[in-house]
Each structure stands twice: as structure tokens, then as C-alpha cells.
Design a protein around this motif. Structure first.
Motif, PDB file in Angstrom:
ATOM      1  N   GLY A   1       0.820  -1.208   0.000  1.00 40.92           N
ATOM      2  CA  GLY A   1       0.000   0.000   0.000  1.00 40.92           C
ATOM      3  C   GLY A   1       0.855   1.259   0.000  1.00 40.92           C
ATOM      4  O   GLY A   1       0.594   2.203  -0.738  1.00 40.92           O
ATOM      5  N   ALA A   2       1.913   1.240   0.826  1.00 43.14           N
ATOM      6  CA  ALA A   2       2.791   2.414   0.900  1.00 43.14           C
ATOM      7  C   ALA A   2       3.474   2.642  -0.445  1.00 43.14           C
ATOM      8  O   ALA A   2       3.583   3.780  -0.914  1.00 43.14           O
ATOM      9  N   LEU A   3       3.907   1.557  -1.085  1.00 42.91           N
ATOM     10  CA  LEU A   3       4.594   1.701  -2.367  1.00 42.91           C
ATOM     11  C   LEU A   3       3.626   2.158  -3.463  1.00 42.91           C
ATOM     12  O   LEU A   3       3.984   2.964  -4.316  1.00 42.91           O
ATOM     13  N   LEU A   4       2.394   1.639  -3.404  1.00 40.17           N
ATOM     14  CA  LEU A   4       1.421   2.041  -4.420  1.00 40.17           C
ATOM     15  C   LEU A   4       1.095   3.521  -4.303  1.00 40.17           C
ATOM     16  O   LEU A   4       0.783   4.177  -5.284  1.00 40.17           O
ATOM     17  N   ALA A   5       1.159   4.036  -3.063  1.00 37.49           N
ATOM     18  CA  ALA A   5       0.867   5.455  -2.868  1.00 37.49           C
ATOM     19  C   ALA A   5       2.055   6.327  -3.255  1.00 37.49           C
ATOM     20  O   ALA A   5       1.920   7.535  -3.387  1.00 37.49           O
ATOM     21  N   SER A   6       3.222   5.720  -3.400  1.00 39.35           N
ATOM     22  CA  SER A   6       4.393   6.495  -3.827  1.00 39.35           C
ATOM     23  C   SER A   6       4.488   6.435  -5.348  1.00 39.35           C
ATOM     24  O   SER A   6       3.571   5.957  -6.007  1.00 39.35           O
ATOM     25  N   ASP A   7       5.591   6.897  -5.914  1.00 37.46           N
ATOM     26  CA  ASP A   7       5.680   6.835  -7.369  1.00 37.46           C
ATOM     27  C   ASP A   7       6.537   5.658  -7.837  1.00 37.46           C
ATOM     28  O   ASP A   7       7.088   5.676  -8.929  1.00 37.46           O
ATOM     29  N   THR A   8       6.612   4.616  -6.996  1.00 35.50           N
ATOM     30  CA  THR A   8       7.326   3.401  -7.399  1.00 35.50           C
ATOM     31  C   THR A   8       6.592   2.742  -8.567  1.00 35.50           C
ATOM     32  O   THR A   8       5.373   2.707  -8.580  1.00 35.50           O
ATOM     33  N   GLY A   9       7.358   2.207  -9.504  1.00 43.41           N
ATOM     34  CA  GLY A   9       6.744   1.537 -10.650  1.00 43.41           C
ATOM     35  C   GLY A   9       5.928   0.335 -10.228  1.00 43.41           C
ATOM     36  O   GLY A   9       6.260  -0.323  -9.225  1.00 43.41           O
ATOM     37  N   PHE A  10       4.864   0.037 -10.965  1.00 42.61           N
ATOM     38  CA  PHE A  10       3.959  -1.021 -10.518  1.00 42.61           C
ATOM     39  C   PHE A  10       4.673  -2.366 -10.417  1.00 42.61           C
ATOM     40  O   PHE A  10       4.459  -3.125  -9.474  1.00 42.61           O
ATOM     41  N   MET A  11       5.531  -2.670 -11.395  1.00 45.20           N
ATOM     42  CA  MET A  11       6.205  -3.970 -11.362  1.00 45.20           C
ATOM     43  C   MET A  11       7.143  -4.083 -10.167  1.00 45.20           C
ATOM     44  O   MET A  11       7.335  -5.157  -9.623  1.00 45.20           O
ATOM     45  N   ASP A  12       7.721  -2.949  -9.754  1.00 43.15           N
ATOM     46  CA  ASP A  12       8.594  -2.987  -8.572  1.00 43.15           C
ATOM     47  C   ASP A  12       7.777  -3.243  -7.311  1.00 43.15           C
ATOM     48  O   ASP A  12       8.210  -3.960  -6.410  1.00 43.15           O
TER      49      ASP A  12
ATOM     50  N   ALA B   1      -8.303  17.197  -8.405  1.00 45.38           N
ATOM     51  CA  ALA B   1      -8.465  15.989  -7.598  1.00 45.38           C
ATOM     52  C   ALA B   1      -7.101  15.441  -7.211  1.00 45.38           C
ATOM     53  O   ALA B   1      -6.175  15.452  -8.015  1.00 45.38           O
ATOM     54  N   LEU B   2      -6.989  14.984  -5.956  1.00 45.13           N
ATOM     55  CA  LEU B   2      -5.732  14.426  -5.479  1.00 45.13           C
ATOM     56  C   LEU B   2      -5.921  12.951  -5.143  1.00 45.13           C
ATOM     57  O   LEU B   2      -7.001  12.528  -4.760  1.00 45.13           O
ATOM     58  N   GLY B   3      -4.871  12.193  -5.254  1.00 48.63           N
ATOM     59  CA  GLY B   3      -4.953  10.797  -4.840  1.00 48.63           C
ATOM     60  C   GLY B   3      -3.920   9.960  -5.550  1.00 48.63           C
ATOM     61  O   GLY B   3      -3.528  10.258  -6.674  1.00 48.63           O
ATOM     62  N   ALA B   4      -3.484   8.888  -4.860  1.00 53.81           N
ATOM     63  CA  ALA B   4      -2.445   8.024  -5.417  1.00 53.81           C
ATOM     64  C   ALA B   4      -2.918   7.364  -6.709  1.00 53.81           C
ATOM     65  O   ALA B   4      -2.151   7.212  -7.660  1.00 53.81           O
ATOM     66  N   ASP B   5      -4.203   6.959  -6.744  1.00 56.48           N
ATOM     67  CA  ASP B   5      -4.726   6.287  -7.940  1.00 56.48           C
ATOM     68  C   ASP B   5      -4.649   7.212  -9.141  1.00 56.48           C
ATOM     69  O   ASP B   5      -4.278   6.811 -10.245  1.00 56.48           O
ATOM     70  N   LEU B   6      -4.998   8.499  -8.905  1.00 58.30           N
ATOM     71  CA  LEU B   6      -4.979   9.482  -9.988  1.00 58.30           C
ATOM     72  C   LEU B   6      -3.543   9.758 -10.417  1.00 58.30           C
ATOM     73  O   LEU B   6      -3.248   9.896 -11.600  1.00 58.30           O
ATOM     74  N   ASN B   7      -2.636   9.816  -9.424  1.00 56.49           N
ATOM     75  CA  ASN B   7      -1.234  10.061  -9.753  1.00 56.49           C
ATOM     76  C   ASN B   7      -0.667   8.955 -10.629  1.00 56.49           C
ATOM     77  O   ASN B   7       0.205   9.178 -11.443  1.00 56.49           O
ATOM     78  N   ARG B   8      -1.154   7.740 -10.414  1.00 52.74           N
ATOM     79  CA  ARG B   8      -0.677   6.624 -11.225  1.00 52.74           C
ATOM     80  C   ARG B   8      -1.262   6.646 -12.636  1.00 52.74           C
ATOM     81  O   ARG B   8      -0.916   5.809 -13.450  1.00 52.74           O
ATOM     82  N   GLY B   9      -2.173   7.560 -12.847  1.00 52.89           N
ATOM     83  CA  GLY B   9      -2.785   7.638 -14.171  1.00 52.89           C
ATOM     84  C   GLY B   9      -3.801   6.532 -14.389  1.00 52.89           C
ATOM     85  O   GLY B   9      -4.094   6.145 -15.513  1.00 52.89           O
ATOM     86  N   TRP B  10      -4.368   6.006 -13.321  1.00 55.22           N
ATOM     87  CA  TRP B  10      -5.318   4.898 -13.437  1.00 55.22           C
ATOM     88  C   TRP B  10      -6.709   5.371 -13.835  1.00 55.22           C
ATOM     89  O   TRP B  10      -7.572   4.566 -14.119  1.00 55.22           O
ATOM     90  N   GLY B  11      -6.915   6.682 -13.806  1.00 50.66           N
ATOM     91  CA  GLY B  11      -8.226   7.178 -14.206  1.00 50.66           C
ATOM     92  C   GLY B  11      -8.193   8.676 -14.386  1.00 50.66           C
ATOM     93  O   GLY B  11      -7.280   9.363 -13.907  1.00 50.66           O
ATOM     94  N   ALA B  12      -9.209   9.187 -15.096  1.00 52.09           N
ATOM     95  CA  ALA B  12      -9.276  10.619 -15.325  1.00 52.09           C
ATOM     96  C   ALA B  12      -9.844  11.335 -14.109  1.00 52.09           C
ATOM     97  O   ALA B  12      -9.660  12.528 -13.926  1.00 52.09           O
TER      98      ALA B  12
END
Lengths: 483, 301
Positions: A413-424, B150-161
Motif C-alpha cells: 500500500g505504501a509503495l502504491l501510494a508512492s511513485d514506485t513503478g507497478f512492477m517494482d 483531484a488528489l490521490g495516489a490512484d490518480l497520480n498513477r494515471g489509473w483514471g481521469a
């Protein structure tokens, strides 16, 4: 009202002895516990295969039946419906009869109901492998398995209901409140889920709401009720001390039902915002009844925990009670929006599921089976020494599954919230998943011990009947079963 | 005293309350949602999926894809940008307000800034701060626009608009929000990976497209057959290392439907409830970790 089963049984009406009650439960409970032990193995094997697939995606990959989505769904659903729900119903029926001081009413119907139930689970598992799964976790059994399961429950539940009505005691022991609630809770929530997901599918996310409500009620309220009923029975019974406080039991009962019934939606679900908000509040409120539950047990045993060493059932149910409390507390903190943002969708949620299903429900029910089955069969456990090994393996399995998955999930969860690549992120979780395989293996080994014991017990029970040897049969029946 | 009926009644009332509160009331609230006029395109949102994509949703369910992939984008908060469009008549007053909002700018810098409009006068601000400034600007008669980010980790990952809302799932026969993210979220996979050939190769042999992928290969959704006189136009263009010599790999209808479904997953229509991000960047296999910079659709105050 506060009297423990030990006390009330002393003043029992002389016409129904515990032996008669146990004998009336013999056939249905042999069917129920026998098949749940078999499903426990099926689920443990499937779960083990699913875990292996993380490390070798090629394993069984060419076989459409055994793709990860099928194996994992099969493992979850056979554990939940094949073992846990079935064993819970078995424990429920026996407790209703014993606490009501009456023989099981029309036990034959319960045996037929159990056969229906097992048919439903089998159909459901085949359906999942064929790709007919519903698409909702913990509710995967396809449309055609649902009526069979429901019919099976209605038969067993009716036996439970009539037996409850036939009770010879005027005052209700706390366990009986929980059992009465459980008796009606399951058919209502299951029928609602079947109706709104299978028969008259609700529109869009309404299905998800129904699904989450069902899954949360199933584990927290239904399994929670039966589990707590069993613990409130076995702990005073085995330690020969009355339950410390029936007022606290009353508090546990009502608040579990009220708060447990309204929850299950997680933060960020695409549903009206008040649903996750209410669920979070209720998740915290549930700490109250859970705390009252464990405190009650502690006060009961305060002076003397020696019963813990004397009985395997005591070990199982106390470990289960601790897991219940831990699970409720963890779920509450996991429901805080900021925490849920990190931990939801990770292995952490799997860890919490395993804590509730294996740590709480399974351990308590295993304790129940080890206590009840020799009594109703009239045969002692053939490998009595295997019981404590099963306890050790069970605890080891739960810990080795829950801890690595929880830690791995927190890291994920912590890594997913950071900008770590998904595969990492994905490869960072692997070491935790390796450890959890050991947990799967320990759980599987423990389950094999139960199955071996049940198989030999049935063999000892059936052998004299098959041989037609009356003397043998008498001998084994008069043997006093103890755990 | 016989407590049986009393306990039964209590249990019954509790159960009805739970059912009423968590099933009946939500059913009234979201059980009858209808497509709504889309804010940008003017059509209705959502539109029903094409038939083949609907079949693909069934394949997605049958294979249990939802065990590893979620279809749900969450938002953890919002920020606001305020852009000044016109000063209006009370220029001095507006300048004062802008200075108050950005004390570090200094008097001169603000005057310089306000010479060429439109200019952002507030960025990344919280709700209270924004409201204070916006109210003052309104009183001063200035024209401005406000952007919600909008803020959020999911959005930062580009998983959705944007975060997903109830309406996004209106035409799903089975709503597979998912429980885990063993694989990435697929809410907007149709935007991130718009190439059907990539998806087919990835389903057949995941590691050829994503190194180290844990996804099982779905070879059984494909047919391996000898290359005839005319090779199939559908045949996968596989890397030489795994292409079977003399054979071609052709997707079965299930694989095609599944890919059609995946490509249909976008959830990018502007909706009233959720602030937007611009279209997610297309995923570059070399850099799977794209972080979309914050920017958002314009909503008038």
C-alpha cells in the motif's frame, strides 16, 4: 439468567440425558462434520495451489479450469461454505439441542439438508471451475447452486428452529440468544443477496452494495454469533466456572447485531458517501461488543487459566476469541479513510479476511468439532494425540498467513501510494508471499490430521455395524468420550 | 420468564433495520440511476457497451480477472486553483485581494502580474482559503475561474481521469470493483492501452509485453494452428522467441471479446460529482510509472 451450562444442566429434567441428546444428533452431525472436514482439505489444497501460482504463473496455466481466478475463488468458497458455514450449522444445531435440554427434532431432515448443502457446494465449485462464478468474492457460487444451498439451509435451520421451540429450559443462556439470531440471520441475508444479484439483478453499483452488506453480515454477524455462542458455551463448560457476566454478554449480543449489521462499505467505493462513512463509524462501534466479549472470558477464567492446558477445545476457542477481537480492532482502524486509502486493495485485506475466517471462525469451529464429534458418535478420537498437533499447526498456519500478508500489504500500500513503478511494487511483495506459503502448508497439514481422525472415527463407528457384531458395538458405545 | 419471543422480536427488528438501512434506502438512492446528459459531449452518459464488449465482460467474470484487478479509482482530496480573467472596475481592490492571497509577491510584482490576464492568482489552495479569496473577488466584481484539482495516489498513477462514480457502472451486468491490486487497476485501461494487438499478445504471453509479469497466460483463449495458404489476418504478431514455427496463434472469440471489453473501459466522461484530470497519458512500456501532473477541467464558480 447468568447461570452457566454446568449449573443449569445439574437441574435438568431427568427424562432427557446429554447422552440421549448426543445420540439424536449422531447421524446429522456425522454427515455435517464429516463433509466439512473433507471441504477443509479441498479448500486448503486449492489455497496452496493459488499461493504457488504467484511464484510460477505457468503452473497449470494451460488448463482453463485451474486459472488463478478459479482456484482462488474455489479455495475461498469451499472454505466459507463447505467447511466454515457447514461446521457452524452443525455446532449451532448441537448447542441448540444441548442448551435446550431436548433431543434434536427430526434430525433426519437436518441430515437431508446437509446432503443438499453439500450438493450445493459441489455444484458451486464445479460452476466456478466452468467459469460460471458470480463475480462477487465470497458469493461466487453460480445461480444454479444457490437454491440448492438455500434448500439445504432451510431444512437444517427448520430442525434448529423446532428444536429451539421444544426447549425444556425457561431461561435462556446467553449462547441461546446468539443462536436464535444466527438461525434467522443467514437465510435472510443469503436470500437478499441471491435475489438482488442472481434473480432480479439490481442496477449497477447497487449490486456491490448488496454484496458488501452480505459478506460483512455473513462474517461479522452470522459467523460472529455462532462463534461467540460456542465460546460462551465451551469456556464455562470446560473450566467448570459460570460465565462472569450475563450483562456483558447481553451488551455483546445487541451491539454485535446492531453495529455489525451496518457495515462493510469501504472508503472510496463509488456509492453514496454516507454508506462508507456509516460503515467506518460502525466498524469502530464494534470494538465495544468485541471488548465486552473478551473481557467476559477473561473475568470467567481470571483466577485460573489452567483449563487452557487441559483441553484442546479450550485452546482452539480461546485462540479464536483473541483472533475475533484482533480482527474487529484491525478492521476498525483499517476503515479510517486515510488508512483505507493505503491499505485497501492490498494483501492487507486478505490478511484480515484470513484472520477472521481461519483465525476466528475456523479455530472456534475446530474446537467445537473436536469436542462434539466423539460425544455424538460415542467413539473416542482414534488419534487423540493428533489434536494438540492440529492446534499447533492451526495457530502456526494462521500466524504465518496473517502476519506476512499484513506486513506485505502495508508495504504494498505504501509503495502504491508512492511513485514506485507497478512492477517494482509487485516484486517487493514476493518475499512476504513466500512466507505465507508456509502458512498454507501448516494449515493444510493440520487439516489432514482432522480428516484422518474423522475418517478413523467413522471407521470405528461403522465397522461393528458392518460386521453385525453386537458386542463390539456395545463396547464402543459405552466408552466415555473425552477430549 | 420465557425470553424466547422477546429475543426473537429484538433480532427481527435489528435485522429489518440493517436491511432497511443498507439495502432498501441505497436502492432508492442509486438503484434507479439513469444515464445523465454528459457535461462535455452533450450525449447521454453512460452509453450501453457494444455487444462484443458486453460478451467480453462475461469472459472477464468467468476467468476471475477481478481477483487481481480492481476497477475503481479513488480520490483522497481536492485542491483549488483560481484564475483571474478580468479585473473589473475596482482594480485597486482586486490587486489588494491578490496581494492578500499571495503576500510573498509584494506590491509591485502583483501589479506587474495583473497587467496580462488571465493569470492564476491562487494555486493548490485548500477550501477555506479559496472560498475567502473567491468571495472577495466576487464582491469586487472581478471575473475569475476556479479549477478543482483531484488528489490521490490512484490518480497520480494515471489509473483514471477522475474518481469513479456510481454512474460509471450503470450498464455493467456484474459490477467487478475488485478486492485487490495484484495487477494494476483497469478503470481506464482502454485509454492507457488503446492497442488491441498489445492486449492480445499480453493475454497470450504476458511476460513478452510486461517484464516480470505475474499474470497467468491465457493460452486457452487462443488457437494454435498450422499456417495455411493464406495466413489469418487475426494471427498474433509474436516475438520470434515464442512464436511457434510453422504455426499461427489466432484469438478465439472469447479473447477478442475480452479485449473489446478492456478497450471499452474508460470512465473518462466529465460528471458533475467528480473533478477531472486531463486524459491519462498513454502508458509507455519503458516507463510504466507515469505520474500525470495535476491539472483539471474548468468548472465555473
Amino acid at each position: 439468567m447468568s447461570s452457566a451450562p454446568t449449573n443449569t444442566e445439574a437441574t435438568a429434567a431427568p427424562e432427557v440425558t446429554p447422552q440421549q441428546i448426543d445420540a439424536s444428533c449422531r447421524i446429522p452431525l456425522l454427515v455435517i462434520f464429516g463433509s466439512s472436514a473433507a471441504w477443509l482439505i479441498v479448500s486448503a489444497i486449492l489455497s496452496f495451489i493459488a499461493s504457488l501460482k504467484f511464484h510460477s504463473a505457468a503452473l497449470l496455466a494451460d488448463c482453463p479450469f485451474f486459472t488463478y481466478g478459479h482456484v482462488q475463488a474455489g479455495a475461498f468458497n469451499t472454505l466459507l461454505y463447505g467447511f466454515i458455514a457447514q461446521a457452524a450449522i452443525g455446532v449451532m444445531l448441537w448447542l441448540i439441542a444441548r442448551l435446550g435440554k431436548t433431543t434434536l427434532v427430526q434430525g433426519g431432515f437436518a441430515a437431508v439438508g446437509a446432503i443438499f448443502w453439500n450438493l450445493g457446494v459441489t455444484l458451486g465449485l464445479i460452476g466456478i471451475f466452468l467459469g460460471d462464478g458470480s463475480g462477487y468474492e465470497w458469493f461466487e457460487f453460480p445461480k444454479y447452486a444457490a437454491p440448492v444451498l438455500l434448500a439445504g439451509y432451510l431444512l437444517m435451520g427448520a430442525v434448529g428452529g423446532f428444536t429451539f421451540a421444544e426447549r425444556k429450559t425457561t431461561e435462556l443462556y446467553p449462547s441461546q440468544w446468539f443462536l436464535l439470531a444466527a438461525l434467522f440471520w443467514f437465510p435472510w441475508i443469503y436470500a437478499t443477496a441471491v435475489a438482488l444479484i442472481h434473480w432480479y439483478p439490481a442496477v449497477g453499483v447497487m449490486q456491490s452494495i448488496v454484496h458488501q452488506w452480505y459478506a460483512h453480515n455473513l462474517v461479522t454477524v452470522w459467523l460472529g454469533s455462532i462463534g461467540i455462542a460456542a465460546v460462551f458455551y465451551f469456556v464455562p463448560k470446560i473450566s467448570a466456572k459460570p460465565l462472569a457476566s450475563s450483562n456483558y454478554a447481553l451488551l455483546t449480543f445487541w451491539f454485535l447485531l446492531i453495529f455489525g449489521g451496518m457495515g462493510g462499505m469501504h472508503h472510496g467505493m463509488p456509492v453514496p458517501a454516507w454508506l462508507p462513512a456509516l460503515s467506518t463509524v460502525m466498524a469502530f462501534m464494534l470494538i465495544g461488543p468485541a471488548l465486552a466479549f473478551v473481557l467476559n472470558l477473561h473475568w470467567t477464567l481470571e483466577d485460573d487459566y489452567s483449563a487452557f492446558n487441559s483441553s484442546v477445545t479450550m485452546k482452539f476457542v480461546l485462540a479464536g476469541a483473541v483472533a475475533f477481537f484482533a480482527g474487529i480492532v484491525i478492521q476498525a482502524f483499517g476503515a479510517i479513510p486515510q488508512v483505507s486509502d493505503i491499505l485497501h486493495f492490498t494483501f492487507f485485506t486478505v490478511a484480515v479476511d484470513k484472520l477472521m475466517l481461519l483465525g476466528f471462525a475456523s479455530l472456534v469451529l475446530l474446537g467445537g468439532i473436536y469436542y462434539i464429534l466423539p460425544r455424538v458418535a460415542g467413539v473416542e478420537w482414534p488419534f487423540a494425540s493428533a489434536l494438540k498437533f492440529h492446534f499447533l499447526l492451526g495457530i502456526t498456519g494462521v500466524l504465518l498467513l496473517v502476519l506476512p500478508l499484513a506486513l506485505g500489504g502495508a508495504q504494498q500500500g505504501a509503495l502504491l501510494a508512492s511513485d514506485t513503478g507497478f512492477m517494482d511494487v509487485s516484486s517487493a511483495s514476493m518475499k512476504f508471499l513466500y512466507i505465507s506459503i508456509l502458512g498454507d502448508l501448516a494449515w493444510l497439514a493440520g487439516s489432514l490430521l482432522l480428516l484422518g481422525n474423522v475418517k478413523m472415527l467413522v471407521y470405528h463407528l461403522v465397522k461393528p455395524l458392518v460386521l453385525g457384531c453386537v458386542t463390539d458395538s456395545k463396547k464402543s458405545k459405552t466408552r466415555e468420550a473425552t477430549v | 420468564m420465557n425470553q424466547g419471543p422477546l429475543v426473537f422480536l429484538g433480532v427481527f427488528v435489528t435485522l429489518v433495520t440493517s436491511w432497511f438501512g443498507m439495502i432498501f434506502v441505497p436502492q432508492i438512492q442509486v438503484g434507479e440511476l439513469k444515464p445523465v446528459p454528459a457535461e462535455v459531449s452533450g450525449g447521454l452518459y453512460p452509453a450501453a457497451k457494444p455487444g462484443v464488449a458486453q460478451q467480453g465482460a462475461e469472459v472477464y467474470r468467468q476467468q476471475g480477472c477481478y481477483y487481481c484487478h480492481s476497477q475503481q479509482v479513488r480520490q483522497s482530496g481536492v485542491q483549488f486553483d483560481v484564475i483571474l480573467m478580468e479585473m473589473g472596475e475596482k482594480t485597486n481592490e482586486v490587486a489588494k485581494i491578490v496581494l492578500q492571497a499571495n503576500p510573498r509577491f509584494g506590491d509591485k510584482a502583483v501589479k506587474q502580474l495583473l497587467k496580462q490576464l488571465p493569470k492564476p492568482v491562487l494555486s493548490g489552495a485548500n477550501f477555506e482559503e479559496t472560498k475567502k479569496t473567491v468571495d472577495k473577488l466576487k464582491d469586487a466584481g472581478a471575473k475569475f475561474e476556479m479549477q478543482v484539482i483531484a488528489l490521490g495516489a490512484d490518480l497520480n498513477r494515471g489509473w483514471g481521469a477522475r474518481r469513479t462514480v456510481a454512474n460509471d457502472y450503470l450498464f455493467e451486468r456484474t459490477v467487478m470493483l475488485g478486492e485487490q491490486r495484484i495487477g494494476p487497476d483497469l478503470t481506464a485501461i482502454g485509454l492507457r492501452r488503446p492497442d488491441a494487438a498489445w492486449h492480445l499478445n499480453h493475454l497470450y504471453a504476458p511476460t513478452t509485453e510486461v517484464e516480470g509479469s505475474k499474470m497467468p497466460s491465457y493460452t486457452y483463449l487462443f488457437e494454435k494452428r498450422p499456417i495455411g495458404r493464406t495466413p489469418s489476418p487475426d494471427a498474433l504478431k509474436l516475438p520470434a522467441a515464442i512464436a511457434p514455427a510453422g504455426y499461427e496463434v489466432v484469438p478465439k472469440p472469447e479473447a477478442k471479446a475480452l479485449v473489446a471489453y478492456l478497450l471499452s473501459l474508460k470512465s473518462n466522461a466529465a460528471v458533475f460529482e467528480a473533478p477531472m484530470k486531463p486524459e491519462p497519458k498513454k502508458e509507455d512500456p519503458a516507463a510504466a510509472t507515469n505520474v500525470v501532473n495535476a491539472a483539471s477541467a474548468v468548472t465555473k464558480p
